[in-house]
Design a protein around this motif. Sequence first.
Motif, mmCIF file in Angstrom:
data_model
loop_
_atom_site.group_PDB
_atom_site.id
_atom_site.type_symbol
_atom_site.label_atom_id
_atom_site.label_comp_id
_atom_site.label_asym_id
_atom_site.label_seq_id
_atom_site.Cartn_x
_atom_site.Cartn_y
_atom_site.Cartn_z
ATOM 1 N N THR A 28 -2.620 8.054 11.826
ATOM 2 C CA THR A 28 -3.679 7.458 10.432
ATOM 3 C C THR A 28 -3.825 6.303 9.847
ATOM 4 O O THR A 28 -4.597 5.692 9.399
ATOM 5 C CB THR A 28 -4.454 8.665 10.227
ATOM 6 O OG1 THR A 28 -3.816 8.997 9.010
ATOM 7 C CG2 THR A 28 -5.707 9.218 11.175
ATOM 8 N N ASN A 106 -5.799 3.082 8.971
ATOM 9 C CA ASN A 106 -6.582 2.534 9.609
ATOM 10 C C ASN A 106 -7.412 2.210 9.980
ATOM 11 O O ASN A 106 -7.542 0.556 10.539
ATOM 12 C CB ASN A 106 -5.920 2.876 11.677
ATOM 13 C CG ASN A 106 -4.257 3.683 12.021
ATOM 14 O OD1 ASN A 106 -3.278 2.854 10.683
ATOM 15 N ND2 ASN A 106 -3.775 4.448 12.800
ATOM 16 N N ASN A 107 -8.299 1.977 9.663
ATOM 17 C CA ASN A 107 -9.665 2.213 9.548
ATOM 18 C C ASN A 107 -9.814 0.406 8.154
ATOM 19 O O ASN A 107 -10.942 0.880 8.497
ATOM 20 C CB ASN A 107 -11.059 3.306 9.865
ATOM 21 C CG ASN A 107 -10.487 4.525 8.287
ATOM 22 O OD1 ASN A 107 -9.822 3.420 7.602
ATOM 23 N ND2 ASN A 107 -11.283 5.347 8.725
ATOM 24 N N GLN A 108 -8.857 1.023 7.422
ATOM 25 C CA GLN A 108 -9.161 -0.151 6.491
ATOM 26 C C GLN A 108 -8.200 -1.136 6.922
ATOM 27 O O GLN A 108 -8.406 -1.880 5.676
ATOM 28 C CB GLN A 108 -8.951 0.637 5.425
ATOM 29 C CG GLN A 108 -9.737 1.571 4.572
ATOM 30 C CD GLN A 108 -9.262 2.100 3.566
ATOM 31 O OE1 GLN A 108 -9.414 3.402 3.509
ATOM 32 N NE2 GLN A 108 -8.803 0.938 2.249
ATOM 33 N N ASP A 264 -17.077 -3.900 7.033
ATOM 34 C CA ASP A 264 -16.296 -2.750 8.744
ATOM 35 C C ASP A 264 -16.027 -4.204 9.086
ATOM 36 O O ASP A 264 -15.925 -5.528 8.480
ATOM 37 C CB ASP A 264 -17.860 -2.450 8.739
ATOM 38 C CG ASP A 264 -18.880 -2.878 9.640
ATOM 39 O OD1 ASP A 264 -18.894 -4.426 9.284
ATOM 40 O OD2 ASP A 264 -19.872 -2.127 9.874
#
Length: 314
Positions: A28, A106-108, A264
């Motif tokens: 992640t 990863n999502n940042q 996002d």
Amino acid sequence: MKAVVINQPGNSDVLDIVDRPIPSADATHSVLKIHAFGVHRYEVLTREGGSPDVKFPRVIGVEAVGEIYQTAPDSGLKLGQRVITLNGGFGRDFDGSYEEYALVPNNQLFTVDYDGDWVSLAQYPETFVTAWGSIKSLRLSAGQSMLVRGGTSAVGLAMIKLAKAIGLKVTATTRKPERFSLLTAAGAADVILDKAGQLDTTQMFDGIVDLVGTATANDSLSHVVVGGTCCVVGLLAGEWMMKDFSPFDLQNRYLTDYDSGFVDQAMIDELFQVINAHDITIPISKVFPLTEIVAAHDFVMANPTAGEVIVTND
Ligand SMILES: NC(=O)c1ccc[n+]([C@@H]2O[C@H](COP(=O)([O-])OP(=O)(O)OC[C@H]3O[C@@H](n4cnc5c(N)ncnc54)[C@H](OP(=O)(O)O)[C@@H]3O)[C@@H](O)[C@H]2O)c1
């Protein structure tokens, strides 16, 4: 790799440069090779112990620009890809940008469409995302009026330029008459003096972003038209709580905040479209190598106006 660790809060000499192993990616998290990052006055506050949720030892620094150095095969990211990261606990809940490589969820990690060099890119993440998110929270249309309270801050200057680029009629404030020209040069159509926490005007605005913070939010609200919005984003005056506030005083006006953790990929794409289309920059006042992080912190505090201080690892 080099990392700047703070073991306990204090003066700039608590910024301790140490050698550490480069972290490893997992399912992640990816490893970001950091090329550059901005240094901010609010990070000096964190270094001094003024951010109660930040526990030491910690590598602080809330934003970075760089490339993907290591990542899981199914992360959706590619080695060498140019990315930015900001907020979301970076440099606060887990180690941040004051190092050569960082482990980032990863999502940042957001890809960017930007052709400039790393130092130029480093002016954007936290400052411009905050500016853009704040403008959008006002839900204004081209031609409407907006006030940027605290206009000479880095976020304020970015906000003036972005708001003007999308057709808003921008007014900005400073406490210092000698800084009026800085605001008009940035694109403000009008400038107002912020005099001991009161706006020196009777003008009303469709939307106000208040970077001075809770200390002035009541006064800002009194300059918002019915149906308009005041967004409190900063705390330049150093106060967290609004005094003497009653929701019944809102009188059909809206009060909100913006936190750059609300970001996002779509928002980053939209922001960089505006930046690229209008060639928007703010002044970069000085660039330091990571080994001079102490000097960078001291410089940020000694020079409170006009732009970004950047640290480069290249
Ligand atoms: N919500 C978020 O996600 C988020 C993200 C980033 C930043 N922020 C906040 O946004 C604010 C701006 O950050 P920045 O890095 O752009 O600031 P900055 O560049 O360090 O701001 C410097 C400016 O602040 C003004 N100022 C300083 N003390 C003041 C006071 N007591 N009252 C009124 N104005 C004062 C001064 O303007 P004059 O002397 O010209 O009046 C000075 O030019 C900060 O409060 C920061 O914490 C919030």
